[in-house]
Write an enzyme that holds these catalytic residues in place. Structure first.
Site: not given
Ligand code: GLP
Length: 246
Positions: A68, A137, A139, A144
């Site tokens: 990414d 979280n 991801h 996400e």
């Protein structure tokens, strides 16, 4: 997901680096490896550089693909994941530069850039090994949590907690962290022939527990790794603290 527990983050790093070297040795002339950025990867990449300088392997034929990248940073910006990968790993490996692949966060057309990237992965023969960290979280890459997930490499908007967690790379100034990123999609990651998810430290314990033992849910993208036939989780004691024992 097979869980491999280690006492410390450094033991995790040595074991993961050894697995990467093993893949490079077992697939001479063609290993294709997906590489994330992030704090978790720093000791892994350090050990990998060390192994590469002390043990022979055919690095010149290895293809690498970053997972990414932030959108809109100028080329060479020290906060970019490309700069991170160069600094932490690639500059220390005897790779052939034309086989190291990056997402262009400055591309004028994100869709075209994402399609180009998917094609480059396919042309290299597909990913043999995908290394992954996990966000607090849940991801993976920059996929996400949300109502939906996206299969292929795409443009995404980052959650505020993700921007906060990435402020480290921008002098701890959250306002400097880009709001958008390009990321391999869930299908891109799950198509890798092997996946190694790495988590270290207390802050990852909740996401790790939900990824391994919770339901499959788009609200925790890492949970989809339960569907992968060859996904291993490498964890230290702190990150494994919420997992059932045994
Ligand atoms: C970041 C990146 C991921 C990384 C993950 C964990 O936001 N998008 O590629 O694996 O979150 O990062 P860290 O290792 O710094 O906790």
């Amino acid at each position: 997901m097979d869980v491999r527990r280690f006492d410390s983050a450094d033991q995790v790093a040595i074991a993961v680096a050894a697995r990467v070297v093993d893949i490079v040795r077992r697939l001479p002339s063609r290993a294709v490896i997906g590489l994330p950025a992030g704090r978790t990867m720093v000791p892994i990449y350090q050990h990998l550089r060390h192994f590469a300088s002390t043990a022979p392997a055919d690095w010149a034929h290895v293809h690498t693909f970053q997972v990414d990248e932030f959108v809109g940073l100028p080329h060479g910006d020290t906060g970019s994941f490309r700069a991170f990968l160069q600094r932490q790993l690639l500059d220390g490996l005897p790779l052939e530069p034309s086989r190291t692949n990056f997402l262009d966060g400055e591309a004028s057309n994100a869709d075209t850039e994402c399609r180009r990237y998917e094609l480059a992965i396919a042309n290299a023969g597909g990913l043999d090994l995908q290394l992954l960290g996990i966000g607090v979280n849940g991801h993976i890459g920059f996929n996400e949590p949300g109502e939906t997930l996206t299969a292929r490499t795409h443009l995404t908007t980052l959650h505020e907690e993700t921007r906060r967690a990435n402020a480290t790379w921008f002098g701890n100034h959250e306002s400097r962290v880009p709001r958008q990123a390009l990321t391999m999609g869930m299908g891109t990651l799950l198509a890798a022939r092997a996946v190694i998810l790495v988590a270290t430290g207390d802050s990852k314990a909740d996401a790790v527990t939900r990824a391994v033992a919770g339901p499959l849910t788009t609200q925790l993208p890492a949970s989809f790794l339960q569907l992968h036939a060859a996904a291993d989780l490498f964890v230290d004691a702190a990150a494994a603290s919420g997992l059932p024992t045994g």
